[in-house]
Write a protein that holds these residues in place. Sequence first.
Motif, PDB file in Angstrom:
ATOM      1  N   LEU A 277       0.827  -1.204   0.000  1.00 22.31           N
ATOM      2  CA  LEU A 277       0.000   0.000   0.000  1.00 22.31           C
ATOM      3  C   LEU A 277       0.860   1.253   0.000  1.00 22.31           C
ATOM      4  O   LEU A 277       0.362   2.351   0.076  1.00 22.31           O
ATOM      5  CB  LEU A 277      -0.907  -0.003   1.232  1.00 22.31           C
TER       6      LEU A 277
ATOM      7  N   ARG B 287       2.464   2.975  -2.132  1.00 20.05           N
ATOM      8  CA  ARG B 287       2.231   4.057  -3.080  1.00 20.05           C
ATOM      9  C   ARG B 287       0.864   4.684  -2.915  1.00 20.05           C
ATOM     10  O   ARG B 287       0.671   5.859  -3.163  1.00 20.05           O
ATOM     11  CB  ARG B 287       2.328   3.518  -4.491  1.00 20.05           C
ATOM     12  N   LEU B 288      -0.060   3.835  -2.541  1.00 17.03           N
ATOM     13  CA  LEU B 288      -1.424   4.336  -2.393  1.00 17.03           C
ATOM     14  C   LEU B 288      -1.478   5.410  -1.317  1.00 17.03           C
ATOM     15  O   LEU B 288      -2.194   6.382  -1.430  1.00 17.03           O
ATOM     16  CB  LEU B 288      -2.319   3.153  -2.020  1.00 17.03           C
TER      17      LEU B 288
ATOM     18  N   ASP C  85      -7.825   2.533  -5.297  1.00 19.04           N
ATOM     19  CA  ASP C  85      -6.790   1.805  -6.037  1.00 19.04           C
ATOM     20  C   ASP C  85      -7.266   1.458  -7.445  1.00 19.04           C
ATOM     21  O   ASP C  85      -6.632   0.695  -8.144  1.00 19.04           O
ATOM     22  CB  ASP C  85      -6.422   0.525  -5.269  1.00 19.04           C
TER      23      ASP C  85
END
Lengths: 703, 372
Positions: free
Chosen positions: A396, A398-399, A502
Amino acid sequence: MSEYATQLSVVLVNGIFGELPSQVFHALAFNGRLSFSGLLHHTHFSPVEVRHSISVLIQQQLVYWYEPDNIGPALYEANLENSYLLARSGKYIQLLKDRFGDFASELVSNVIILGHVRIGDLTRTYFPSIDERGPLSEIVASDHLSQLSDEHPVKPNGDTEKHVHTVDELHSTISNLLGAGLLCLVHESYFRSAADNIAEAEHVVPRDGSIKSKKQQEATWELDVQQKLEDWRYGSKADMNTLAPNLQRTKRTFDGEHDELPTKKRKLAGLRAKGSDQIAGGQEIASSGWLDQDFIVRVNHEKLKIIMRNQQLVALAEESIGTATSTVYAELLRTAEPQLRKCKNELYIADDDPEIELATLPQVSTDKLKAIKKLLHDLPDLSSALGKVDPSEIDLGRLLHKSKKPKKRRKSVQSDADEASVEGSASSDESESENIANESESDRSTNDRYSNSNSPSRGDNDHPSEGRNYKTPDTTPDTTPKTNGVTSPSDALRQHLLLLSDQPQRFLIPVPRTKTDLEKWAVPYHDLSRTLLQNAIVSITISRFGPLAGRLIRILAANDNSTKLDEKMLVLLSLIPQKQMRTLLHSMHRAGHIELQEIPKDGSQRRPGMTLFYWFFDPDRCRKKMLEETYKTMTRLVQRARVEREGVRSTVEKAERTDVVGREEELLGEGELMALNEWKEKEERIWGEVGRLDELVAVLRDF
Amino acid sequence: MLEKMDIDQPNSESGSSRTEIKNALYARCASLPAETVFSQHDLLDLGVIPDKDIKLLLQCTQELTREGLLKLLTRDGRACWRVVKKEDAQKYKSLTAEESLVYSYVESAGREGIWNRMLRIRSGLHMTVVGEAVKSLERRNYIKQIKTAKFPNRKTYMLAGLQPSEVVTGGPFYTDGTLDDEFVHQMSRWTERYIVGRSWAKPSDNPHIHSNSKKTSKQPRTSKHQTESERLVSSLPSRNANYIDLLPFPPGFTGYPSVSEITRAINASNLSPVTMKEAEMKQLLDILVWDGRIEENLLNGGYKAVKKAAIAVMNGQRTNEGQINEGTEPGDGGASALTEAPCGRCPVIGFCEERGPVNARSCEYFTDWLMI
């Protein structure tokens, strides 16, 4: 407004209010602004007839009128926007039924039929015995109202027999609807066109003489004019206070939604928080007494547009992710509803700085969603609606790259060894060891480690998963438990929210928790509306010209719509044989889906051989073209509905007689019944289609 | 330049020894890798010329050049040479001056080929002369005409013995210079199926999930809980009996296949003798994206199948049809409210007016549509 939009409006007015008002409306719609005498000249009706039609049209807010400076004759102008919305009334009533129950939808259908209505008159219609406490409104003639409501199936007298409603109930329903923004107050300005309103506001607002600097004086004055217009449009604070003097603004939640003003956002964006909170704030007005009888209410179609967009977005989420996730999304959008007054977000600023842009979007915090009962009820469903994967395959980083302190509760799940997802066979020592490490560490450090552990390595390598398939799964037995990242039920909610952000469509943007603020989710309505628009255009293209045309239009629409491509480039990108592609491109061009630019290489001679041809897609032009066609289609459908009705007119009229209703079987012949049923089917089909086209219009025009 | 002046000088050395040296020089040069370019110093350093005699060297090279065994080039304003194979030299010998000029240009173009027009411009010869030369060369099977994918109408030539480069052929998607759409279709179908298998979790793989969702779905829902979103949701075709429900992977899932992964897989699949490069694979993937069948995962890279398409593929697989609904006819897939109504696809919509030749009252399309 276009030719077909006007035609459609006239047809709709004709279908609902009859020939005479529609003729008058037609004259206004096609000739523009007219005075009364001009109208007489254009319609060839008697003054009484015209006066009567005009009053009906004004009552329904289908005609603007304005008396400049109260001198000279009043001028009338067709309100094409409102007349289109006649086609949307059914949706409005259905929505009310879903959200507030039968009584509210009855109430609103009465309001729709009346155009606008004084609260006192509405009360008296339902409870004729109650004494009017205020003077009769001049705008709403009460006899007109009772006459109309007699025609309407919902008869106040018959109604009270079925369920007993109290006056309190009526008033609390109205105030609930006002609070939700589905009803709104009527001001004089609703009967004037936008330009007239500005003129009037400029006329009314005084210039502040105390300010010396002329420039400054002008600036304050302009702001005051804007404020005045907003007050007119959304109701001023003073109005709200008189409307319900003994209202308590409680935090009573209405389906888990309570008011939370995005003050921080506005500050960030440098915008003034204006008097938008009273109605749009979404706070339920918990009324202990009656509302002021003299206020006039009408339906608020702006709100319906917002809700329609939400519905379409939810449908998109459902289609692209799944039912469980879309349920979460639906609740989130509903919670965000009060933050919007219009579909086209007036606060939205497209900015290079994502922070500012984010701040102008409606946001909802995770905790608020957690409080929603319906979602709590669905939690088991939510947690099972995600596929399970190896924990090492989740990143996660980058999210949530913006979050400095990821406070995610994220333990690996020790659920039963599932046979697993499609990726199943790939398990490795590495992930196993990580898993063990995860367990042994404390929650918090696990969290940090978990969200960050993969990030550094990912930075160097764009495809860290490459090697994964080439690990030998045979050497290690498949013992690593799979996870879908859900540990506790409340985690499931968050997982779905993350999943929504996402997606390639970017349904949500996570706003990480800060020291002062909770974790929130922003809805990028602006971009999502564009996605909906593009989807609509692409699906029209595909159903007209086939999937290859869809490919071409997507290519042309990519890269921010600024790409212009020649045939060779298109062949190279699309891998469609040139001949086939040329046919497609030409038919798409003829239908107005794409555009062609010619660039002559030989100056003014413009020989075709020496000309470069570039294809491009102009979303706005295409949108307008499709909108026109939709209007035209709707017009034809409504016209055809009339034709079909004429065919069985006598039967329909017979069936609608009061002594026949309910006893059709006895009183109608076999042939008549068959004709009637056939007609009903056709009618349903036509109006169903009109409803679907209306949704398309919403995408193409309103969102 | 000194060398150029020397070349023109008559030679006085004895012929036999010079021929030997000349042949030795050629043999020595030919033994080195082809395409090596020799400068004057390089040739002297080979040690074939006794005493590094410049004059002798020049005479040798001059003769070899004349025989076509060495090719005189200039680099940085200085003369240098390249070895020509004996067979090639033979070819040159049999050609006329124009032909050999044309041949040399075609040869220098290598695997890229040379456009007829470029040939004319470079050689400076008249169009007919070039044309004749090309014809005679083609007749002798020295050169051949090829089709380029980029410019199918251009006459392009290259040596008969060479295979056109990928730039010329347009890569694996082209056969004989034309787009092989069947190949593209097959490859993209395989790719799609590969991605579909890696994009969604099947609930049946997960007994825990299955039973759970079953249990909750059986619970009667009060109408109070039924919001408009639910109504909307339940009206979708997802409640069909033969509907495969797919579960999304959790957010942040990194297992979606990347370009390089897919490329490796397709090359390992022996689907086609052609080896795909990543750039070509990307082209194919782009097409699938534009077709709305797959989408690119924004954050973690990789591709995943669009749910609708994935279900279509899986249904196709389950019924063993192998055929997925992807016809090229309009009307297949993709329904829009506008095109559902007869007007949205009406060929004479332009004439349709209230009192026009076509109108809503007498419209036959409407009649048909209402009859269904």
